[in-house]
Design an enzyme around this catalytic site. Structure first.
Site, short mmCIF file in Angstrom:
data_model
loop_
_atom_site.label_atom_id
_atom_site.label_comp_id
_atom_site.label_asym_id
_atom_site.label_seq_id
_atom_site.Cartn_x
_atom_site.Cartn_y
_atom_site.Cartn_z
CG ASN A 141 -6.60 4.84 11.86
OD1 ASN A 141 -7.82 4.79 11.70
ND2 ASN A 141 -5.79 5.58 11.15
CB SER B 155 8.27 6.70 10.58
OG SER B 155 7.67 6.34 11.80
N GLY C 240 5.79 -1.80 7.15
CA GLY C 240 7.17 -2.23 7.27
C GLY C 240 8.00 -1.34 8.17
CD GLU C 241 11.60 0.08 11.77
OE1 GLU C 241 10.54 0.51 12.26
OE2 GLU C 241 12.57 0.82 11.55
CB CYS D 215 0.76 -1.84 13.70
SG CYS D 215 1.20 -1.55 11.99
CD GLU E 73 -2.58 -0.83 2.77
OE1 GLU E 73 -2.70 0.28 3.33
OE2 GLU E 73 -2.97 -1.88 3.26
CB CYS F 199 0.00 1.17 8.11
SG CYS F 199 0.63 2.75 8.52
CB CYS G 194 3.53 -2.11 16.79
SG CYS G 194 5.25 -1.56 16.70
CB CYS H 245 5.87 -5.09 9.66
SG CYS H 245 6.96 -4.22 10.82
CB CYS I 125 2.50 7.57 3.23
SG CYS I 125 2.81 6.36 4.52
CB SER J 58 6.99 4.72 16.39
OG SER J 58 6.79 5.05 15.04
CG LEU J 59 8.24 8.01 22.83
CD1 LEU J 59 9.56 7.27 22.99
CD2 LEU J 59 8.44 9.50 23.17
CG HIS J 60 3.52 4.67 19.57
ND1 HIS J 60 3.06 5.81 18.95
CD2 HIS J 60 3.94 3.86 18.56
CE1 HIS J 60 3.20 5.69 17.65
NE2 HIS J 60 3.73 4.53 17.37
N1 SAH Z 1 7.74 0.81 11.29
C1 SAH Z 1 7.83 2.25 11.29
C2 SAH Z 1 7.06 2.92 10.19
C3 SAH Z 1 5.70 2.40 9.82
S1 SAH Z 1 4.37 2.70 10.91
C4 SAH Z 1 7.46 2.79 12.63
O1 SAH Z 1 7.12 2.02 13.52
O2 SAH Z 1 7.56 3.99 12.84
C5 SAH Z 1 4.08 4.45 10.83
C6 SAH Z 1 3.48 5.00 12.09
O3 SAH Z 1 2.11 4.61 12.24
C7 SAH Z 1 4.18 4.53 13.35
O4 SAH Z 1 4.30 5.60 14.25
C8 SAH Z 1 3.22 3.49 13.86
O5 SAH Z 1 3.42 3.23 15.22
C9 SAH Z 1 1.89 4.13 13.54
N2 SAH Z 1 0.74 3.24 13.55
C10 SAH Z 1 0.66 1.96 13.15
N3 SAH Z 1 -0.58 1.48 13.30
C11 SAH Z 1 -1.31 2.49 13.80
C12 SAH Z 1 -2.67 2.62 14.20
N4 SAH Z 1 -3.52 1.60 14.10
N5 SAH Z 1 -3.07 3.82 14.67
C13 SAH Z 1 -2.21 4.86 14.77
N6 SAH Z 1 -0.93 4.80 14.42
C14 SAH Z 1 -0.47 3.62 13.95
#
Ligand code: SAH
Length: 345
Positions: free
Chosen positions: A292, A193, A161-162, A121, A94, A335, A118, A114, A107, A216-218
């Protein structure tokens, strides 16, 4: 049979050497490079200033990486477009086009699937299939640029993907994307990212690129981060932040921290205060993203008031914060969701 050479992943000097190895003149490389990276041709026959004999040689020895548009969904809300592309081996990826006042942003995905795991995701649900080649990352941008007939000014590697788990191809992609003989997108307009692979962040810092790093801290504690992101078991919060600081020192580029707000999980006042403490003294920007919802997981976004409060707390501490405008809400926002739905069908 000989492996075909992925010519769209090659730099101009590499292409020169390769063509000379085939007994061709050096200047042919520039012509070929322009067909690939300026005109985005999809067939060797379109390369009309190359002699027929060379086109034949290319057809036999080279692979022309071109993605096929399988599906495109266009948001009625904001014009965001979500593309599903088929790779030449049949895998699906995508990419997303976002239209902003300041320009068009794409994007791109960096891997098929991946392996980072996470919890919130969709891209990681079925694991990693393979990393994308530089040419497959590039062609996402080329196909989209051609499909809308407008220039792409920004690229974010935030799709499935990472990217730092596909390091060599990522760096090659950035080089080609910003090459003045190609699309020539400024490195300052490219964001990568990562979920926080510490050795690769440091390696990237040492390369002297001018791209923006988004982390991506979260979560604002090691414990909570580990719960949401298995990768946090390998690298402590402290190590990740130190690597980000190192990236800033080496490149002078301000770090972006991405923080997806998950209702009741990481959106309390305590979380906000800890996040402000963690980022004290860092030249950074915090991007808040309401999570999301993904149907396979039971996480829900924080409500609007929670999100505003969170932002206000951070601002009180002097942090630079934005709430990411959610785009393409009506077209499989998160994603990996579009691909997953397509594969399930
Ligand atoms: N692997 C990389 C890049 C891809 S994800 C990374 O982890 O940064 C891009 C961003 O979207 C990351 O910050 C990821 O944590 C976030 N993300 C993934 N799924 C999500 C979701 N369901 N809602 C909000 N953000 C999400």
């Amino acid at each position: 049979m000989r492996e075909q050479t992925d010519i769209k992943s090659m730099t101009l000097p590499e292409l020169e050497e390769w063509l000379m190895g085939l007994g061709e003149k050096k200047f042919r490389a520039k012509q070929l490079y322009q067909w690939l990276h300026i005109h985005h041709v999809t067939d060797f026959e379109e390369m009309t200033n190359l002699p027929a004999a060379l086109r034949k040689k290319l057809r036999a020895q080279a692979r022309l990486t071109v993605l096929r548009e399988e599906l495109v969904q266009i948001s009625r809300m904001d014009g965001t477009r979500k593309y599903l592309f088929a790779l030449q081996d049949g895998n699906m990826i995508e990419s997303v086009l976002m239209k902003y006042k300041h320009g068009n942003s794409v994007c791109v995905s960096s891997q098929v699937g991946c392996r980072m795991g996470c919890r919130f995701c969709a891209s990681t649900l079925d694991g990693l299939v393979r990393g994308l080649t530089a040419s497959e990352m590039l062609d996402q941008v080329y196909r989209i640029e051609d499909s809308i007939g407008e220039r792409i000014s920004n690229v974010v590697v935030m799709g499935s993907g990472e990217p730092l788990d596909n390091f060599e191809e990522l760096v090659r992609f950035i080089g080609l994307l910003s090459d003045e003989n190609g699309l020539h997108i400024s490195q300052r307009s490219i964001t990568v990212s990562t979920c926080g692979l510490v050795p690769q962040i440091r390696r990237l810092a040492d390369m002297g690129l001018q791209i923006t790093l988004a982390l991506s801290l979260h979560a604002s504690s090691q414990e909570k981060r580990q719960e949401l992101m298995p990768v946090a078991r390998s690298f402590s919060l402290e190590e990740v932040l130190a690597a980000c600081q190192y990236y800033f020192e080496k490149t002078g580029r301000r770090i972006t921290f991405e923080y997806s707000l998950v209702g009741g999980i990481n959106d309390t006042k305590e979380d906000a205060v800890r996040l402000a403490e963690l980022t004290r003294g860092m030249n950074c920007h915090i991007n808040l993203i309401p999570v999301n919802p993904v149907k396979e997981r039971d996480y829900a976004p924080s409500d609007q008031r929670e999100i505003c409060n969170f932002k206000n707390f951070l601002e009180k501490y002097g942090r630079n914060v934005t709430i990411r405008r959610e785009m393409g809400q009506d077209i499989d926002g998160a994603c990996g969701q579009l691909r997953k739905r397509f594969l399930e069908r």
